[in-house]
Design an enzyme around this catalytic site. Structure first.
Site, PDB file in Angstrom:
ATOM      1  N   ASP A 163       0.845  -1.246  -0.112  1.00 45.59           N
ATOM      2  CA  ASP A 163       0.050  -0.171  -0.006  1.00 45.59           C
ATOM      3  C   ASP A 163       0.829   1.104  -0.063  1.00 45.59           C
ATOM      4  O   ASP A 163       1.748   1.279   0.529  1.00 45.59           O
ATOM      5  CB  ASP A 163      -1.018  -0.126   1.168  1.00 45.59           C
ATOM      6  CG  ASP A 163      -1.691   1.207   1.348  1.00 45.59           C
ATOM      7  OD1 ASP A 163      -2.620   1.182   0.357  1.00 45.59           O
ATOM      8  OD2 ASP A 163      -1.765   1.905   2.322  1.00 45.59           O
ATOM      9  N   GLU A 172       1.497  -0.238  -5.301  1.00 48.06           N
ATOM     10  CA  GLU A 172       0.285   0.830  -5.498  1.00 48.06           C
ATOM     11  C   GLU A 172       1.069   2.066  -5.464  1.00 48.06           C
ATOM     12  O   GLU A 172       1.270   2.804  -4.660  1.00 48.06           O
ATOM     13  CB  GLU A 172      -0.785   0.671  -4.345  1.00 48.06           C
ATOM     14  CG  GLU A 172      -1.879   1.608  -4.653  1.00 48.06           C
ATOM     15  CD  GLU A 172      -2.402   2.450  -3.509  1.00 48.06           C
ATOM     16  OE1 GLU A 172      -3.415   3.131  -3.678  1.00 48.06           O
ATOM     17  OE2 GLU A 172      -1.529   2.696  -2.336  1.00 48.06           O
TER      18      GLU A 172
END
Length: 477
Positions: free
Chosen positions: A257, A281
């Site tokens: 993330d 990400e």
């Protein structure tokens, strides 16, 4: 991490009667001149991770020549109540039978908001719903026992399971006096229930290692990866977060993330010490930035460049946008393609977008709500089957204009590849294209066209595509 949330207006695809086949030799030379081609300089075959061959009668995933497909097994604000792990577990057999090779789960450990949290505010990386902490024993998704049962079931289906890893920031610590800020900060994680990876102010910026790293998020305490103590707990020691997730919980890979918040060396070092598939990400449409990060992180990256180009192409009537550069064109081995996810859902005309990512290079992702709620599951399953069984070899773009896009996968290792024809216009379209096949009968594996044309000796053939839809052609075998 949740940034924005868009409501999706669904496109209902109509079923059109197929046109009758016409004499393919009519105006042959003229139509050949109309079709122009451009070859994308990418590798000669797919490089996504895959288990073993395509849906089988046993229900277990078996990888075909094109590999497999990733399912994002959640969406933002899945139902509370601790039943999500069971919900996903009950779908695994059907997913694997449809050709899904892996499932990406939301952050699995206890977060600040306990039973109400989606997990992106992590407190205790080792509490999977088995400690009474932050107001609950279970997480929003369920108990540790239920999570382990899900992972065991996935592995029984020959599917991999990827953990969403949030290591940019933490939340839920207690207040403590912080000499580096001269104030109290919420950085005391000494009393976490698992007793593993206790943290204090010197494990967060600003501290003795500096004032900041690449980025902070949302005002949460920003974890300091420069601190050897933090490194040891994240990936170094035998019971580090990474090794515990892999060796004890049996996760097979990682979705990192908010990787803008720390250097790519963090993911690279995690991967070197822990192993497993990884994707970052990096929310950036600049393909140069995506490629730089993937190379330095030794990791796959979500292809946001392709994502925004697909929105331009399929929602804004400009299929020429698909000629532009994307991560899958730079390196398909490190490109994870997607049409929507829990954070961003801007593409309205989704079925052609799925036809695009499931026929092109890269590792395609299916969004849970698209598959289970919003789109035609039968059509998605058809595209997944085509991907796993026909989408092989490098890619040549054969024709583009505002309304039409035709590309060829050139086949690999005896697999014939395919030709995909996407049509954004309101009427049937036909084109002469050059295939990989000489004097062979082909068909549209979507069933949208009833033509069964035979390619000429020079490999040219006329194909068609229905309005606001697509067709996908390969050898009739």
């Amino acid at each position: 991490m949740k940034k924005t949330h868009f409501l999706v207006s669904m496109l209902v695809l109509a079923v059109f009667n197929s046109c009758q086949n016409t004499d393919e030799n009519d105006n042959e030379n003229l139509r050949k001149q109309e079709s122009h081609s451009k070859t994308v300089n990418v590798t000669t075959h797919d490089g996504r991770p895959f288990s073993t061959g395509s849906g089988s009668v046993s229900g277990k995933f078996v990888s075909g020549p094109g590999g497999g497909v990733l399912m994002q097994g959640f969406y933002w604000d899945v139902p509370e109540g601790g039943n999500w792990w069971n919900t996903v577990k009950d779908k695994l057999a059907a997913w694997s039978d449809s050709g899904i090779s892996a499932v990406w789960l939301p952050p699995a450990s206890k977060a600040q908001n306990g039973a109400y949290s989606m997990g992106y505010d992590p407190t205790d990386y080792y509490d999977f719903g088995n400690f009474n902490q932050n107001g609950s024993v279970e997480t929003r998704f369920g108990s540790r026992t239920e999570l382990e049962a899900l992972i065991t079931k996935a592995h029984a289906e020959n599917m991999q399971v990827y953990a969403d890893i949030v290591i940019n920031h933490n939340s839920g610590g207690q207040s403590q006096s912080n000499p580096f800020t001269g104030t109290n900060t919420w950085t005391d994680f000494s009393a976490i229930a698992s007793g593993k990876f206790p943290r204090s102010y010197n494990d967060f910026y600003k501290n003795s290692y500096g004032n900041n790293d690449e980025g902070a998020f949302g005002g949460f305490p920003d974890l300091c990866h420069a601190n050897p103590y933090v490194q040891d707990w994240l990936w170094g020691r035998d019971d580090s977060v990474g090794k515990y997730y892999k060796n004890v919980m049996k996760f097979d890979g990682w979705r990192f993330d908010y990787v803008k918040g720390f250097g790519p060396w963090v993911v690279n070092t995690w991967n070197s010490n822990v192993g497993g598939f990884s994707v970052g990400e990096l929310w950036d449409s600049n393909v140069n930035t995506l490629e730089w990060w993937a190379n330095n992180a030794n990791s796959s990256v979500f292809d946001f460049a392709a994502y925004y180009k697909m929105d331009e192409a399929f929602d804004n009537g400009n299929l020429n946008a698909l000629n532009d550069d994307m991560m899958w064109k730079r390196n398909p081995y490190k490109a994870v393609t997607f049409v929507a996810n829990h954070d961003t859902d801007i593409i309205n005309n989704k079925m052609p977008a799925y036809a695009y990512i499931l026929t092109h290079e890269g590792y395609p992702t299916i969004f849970y709500r698209d598959y289970e709620e919003w789109l035609n599951k039968q059509k998605l399953n058809n595209l997944i089957w085509i991907h796993n069984n026909k989408a092989t070899g490098n890619t040549s773009i054969l024709y583009t204009d505002n309304d039409e896009y035709i590309a060829r996968r050139n086949g690999y290792n005896g697999n014939p590849g395919l030709v995909v024809y996407i049509n954004n216009s309101s009427s049937w379209q036909e084109r002469w294209v050059q295939t990989n096949w000489s004097s062979k009968q082909i068909k549209d594996f979507t069933g949208n066209s009833t033509w069964y044309p035979t390619t000429q000796g020079d490999q040219w053939v006329k194909i068609q595509s229905p309005p606001n839809s697509y067709s996908i052609w390969s050898l009739n075998q």
